[in-house]
Design a protein around this motif. Structure first.
Motif, PDB file in Angstrom:
ATOM      1  N   LEU A  44       0.825  -1.197   0.000  1.00 45.92           N
ATOM      2  CA  LEU A  44       0.000   0.000   0.000  1.00 45.92           C
ATOM      3  C   LEU A  44       0.868   1.260   0.000  1.00 45.92           C
ATOM      4  CD1 LEU A  44      -2.767   1.305   0.129  1.00 45.92           C
ATOM      5  CD2 LEU A  44      -2.711   1.102   2.610  1.00 45.92           C
ATOM      6  N   SER A  45       1.996   1.217   0.706  1.00 46.69           N
ATOM      7  CA  SER A  45       2.891   2.380   0.731  1.00 46.69           C
ATOM      8  C   SER A  45       3.471   2.655  -0.652  1.00 46.69           C
ATOM      9  CB  SER A  45       4.018   2.155   1.744  1.00 46.69           C
ATOM     10  OG  SER A  45       4.769   1.001   1.400  1.00 46.69           O
ATOM     11  N   THR A  52       0.817   4.215  -2.781  1.00 48.94           N
ATOM     12  CA  THR A  52       0.606   5.615  -2.388  1.00 48.94           C
ATOM     13  C   THR A  52       1.698   6.517  -2.968  1.00 48.94           C
ATOM     14  OG1 THR A  52      -0.414   4.862  -0.335  1.00 48.94           O
ATOM     15  CG2 THR A  52       0.287   7.158  -0.434  1.00 48.94           C
ATOM     16  N   ASN A  67       1.248   7.037  -6.625  1.00 45.48           N
ATOM     17  CA  ASN A  67       0.186   8.004  -6.904  1.00 45.48           C
ATOM     18  C   ASN A  67       0.668   9.429  -6.672  1.00 45.48           C
ATOM     19  OD1 ASN A  67      -2.425   8.781  -7.604  1.00 45.48           O
ATOM     20  ND2 ASN A  67      -3.089   8.816  -5.478  1.00 45.48           N
ATOM     21  N   CYS A  69      10.655   6.946   2.534  1.00 43.63           N
ATOM     22  CA  CYS A  69       9.640   7.251   1.525  1.00 43.63           C
ATOM     23  C   CYS A  69       9.921   8.593   0.861  1.00 43.63           C
ATOM     24  CB  CYS A  69       8.257   7.248   2.171  1.00 43.63           C
ATOM     25  SG  CYS A  69       7.751   5.642   2.811  1.00 43.63           S
TER      26      CYS A  69
END
Length: 554
Positions: free
Chosen positions: A110-111, A114, A117, A142
């Motif tokens: 999911l990270s 994200t 995106n 990140c």
């Protein structure tokens, strides 16, 4: 219900959901009672299907009502197989096996989704501003991953004041230019990108055609980062085409130019450069090839006036260079008039121009009324009279430390005037008189300068015909000098013996000077080894005191 009626009801039953699977994977058949569970539930479904044999329909037993049947009871294995096929590992492959290469390992975190995106929509929704705060919403890893994957084509109005990562700006520079030397930009890739981008915009600007508002909008974003501006060419305004009857080859050779054709005016952008310290400009065009015209290399009076006002107004400027621009005596006087008493200008480069004796007089005045430490007059037309004016200025207190007069027209008269003036100068450390038609007649004056001036450390006399006798005079002078560390005598015909002896003396002076500097440095700064030894001694003494105090307490 009779045994003969049961086969007739079999077509109305429905198989379990997994009845279509292979026989080896299907469980044992359920008991016969569940077949009655498929009895019609509504009034529309009360009609029974006709039997295959017409004689069976006349049986009186068919008119009897069907008794209600209780729900079937399955075993654990049967319930797993029929009600929840996914729970049976033997049947799982038949549910998700449309793609035989599919595996759970291909599902992204999911990270990662994200961050992908964020990167994809960064131009529309740049959220890196929140990431750069003291309490970032994303982990540091990140943040790094996002910056490493961002496209270098994102508009500058988004990234200029948002992204501070040097790695990102390094990628931007590498993708735009093949050669990137960040040492000229203080080691900052961000500054390098902004400055080179600005240089390209100015070099491609055409007066009267290009839009100056684009430059101003760009400087609103990056103006406070620019500290150096190196303009290698300036395009002239586009002239109206001349009728064919008036054109001729002789016109271009004769210098058919228009004096009012002014180039780009730096007064339009310099107010938006509050931190600029270095400025270099050339009024000419690179790679004009067959499109050569004299007006492409014309530094007009209007250009000179605009440039002089710009340099005067820029109080932060420390280095200014105007090379290869055909600066003559008139224009250099205009320039000097505006930059007299400049508060911060320390280096001035007017090399490869046409400055003569009258312009040298203005330069002499500048030497006495400025803070200039380095003056480059390489490849000009300064003669004996102009050198006398500069020499007169050198006799007075100045801040000048480096003077380059290479490739001028001093001759013996101008060189002798310079040597006499330098006897009273105590600031100049580097002097270049190479290629000035100096002969053996001036060797005596140079030797006297070497003996008497203790400030001069570097001198270039190459490409002058000093002769063997001149070399011997310089050798005798160097034996009495302990300060000079560089003396260039290439192509002077001084003789190999004199050049060898002078080279040994220069090496001796350099070794002594380095030794003095090392001693002065060590007198102020203690090496780390001595510091460590002193620290361990003090610590050992402190531990001994503690041990003695503890023993007395016992």
């Amino acid at each position: 219900m009779s045994d003969e009626q049961q086969p007739a009801a079999a077509p109305a039953t429905e198989d379990p959901p997994a009845a279509a699977t292979a026989e080896e994977s299907a469980p044992a058949d359920p008991p016969e009672e569940p077949t009655a569970a498929a009895a019609p539930q509504s009034a529309s479904d009360t009609t029974k299907p006709e039997p295959e044999n017409a004689e069976d329909t006349s049986s009186p037993a068919m008119a009897e009502p069907v008794a209600p049947v209780e729900p079937p009871v399955y075993s654990l294995e049967q319930s797993v197989s029929y009600e929840n096929p996914a729970a049976d590992p033997r049947r799982m492959r038949r549910i998700i096996a449309e793609d035989p290469e599919w595996t759970l390992a291909t599902v992204s975190l999911l990270s990662d989704l994200t961050m992908g995106n964020i990167i994809k929509n960064f131009s529309q929704n740049p959220i890196l501003k929140d990431i750069e705060k003291k309490i970032p919403p994303l982990p540091a890893k990140c943040q790094t991953d996002i910056l490493n994957q961002l496209s270098t084509d994102i508009p500058i109005d988004i990234t200029a004041n948002l992204i501070e990562s040097e790695d990102y700006w390094k990628r931007c520079c590498k993708s735009k230019w093949a050669v990137c030397d960040v040492s000229h930009f203080g080691g900052s890739w961000r500054r390098m990108f902004f400055e080179r981008q600005l240089e390209e915009m100015v070099e491609s600007f055409t007066p009267g055609t290009s839009d100056i508002s684009l430059l101003k909008e760009y400087l609103k974003l990056v103006g406070h980062y620019v500290m150096r501006l190196n303009i290698r060419q300036l395009l002239p305004p586009i002239r109206e085409p001349v009728p064919e009857d008036d054109t001729s080859d002789a016109g271009s050779d004769a210098g058919d130019v228009i004096e009012n054709d002014s180039h780009f005016d730096f007064n339009d952008i310099f107010p938006q450069l509050p931190k600029i310290e270095e400025f270099s400009v050339v009024y000419g065009v690179n790679k004009c090839n067959l499109n050569f015209e004299w007006n492409l290399f014309l530094f007009t009076t209007t250009d000179c006036l605009n440039l002089s006002k710009c340099v005067k107004a820029c109080t932060t400027l420390k280095k200014f260079s105007l090379m290869r621009s055909k600066v003559d005596d008139e224009k250099v006087r205009i320039l000097v008039k505006h930059i007299l008493d400049h508060p911060s200008l320390e280096e001035l480069d007017l090399s490869f121009n046409k400055i003569g004796d009258k312009g040298a007089r203005a330069i002499g005045k500048l030497i006495n009324n400025s803070k200039i430490k380095k003056l480059n007059l390489l490849d000009n037309q300064i003669g004996p009279q102009g050198m006398s004016a500069i020499g007169h200025a050198l006799k007075k207190p100045t801040t000048l430390k480096d003077l380059n007069l290479r490739l001028n027209k001093l001759g013996d008269e101008g060189a002798q005037a310079l040597c006499v003036a330098m006897l009273e100068n105590g600031t100049v450390e580097t002097l270049n008189m190479a290629a000035n038609d100096v002969t053996e007649q001036t060797s005596q004056f140079i030797a006297q300068l070497i003996v008497s001036n203790s400030t001069l450390q570097r001198m270039d006399l190459s490409c002058n015909k000093l002769g063997t006798d001149g070399g011997k005079q310089l050798q005798e002078a160097m034996e009495e000098n302990s300060e000079m560390t560089e003396l260039n005598l290439k192509l002077t015909s001084c003789g190999q013996e004199s050049e060898y002896c002078i080279s040994n003396i220069l090496d001796r002076n350099l070794a002594e000077k380095m030794k003095e500097e090392e001693e002065s440095f060590l007198s102020v700064y203690k090496p780390p080894v001595e510091r460590a030894t002193t620290f361990h001694k003090e610590r050992s003494m402190a531990s001994r005191r503690t041990t003695a105090a503890a023993s007395r307490a016992r």
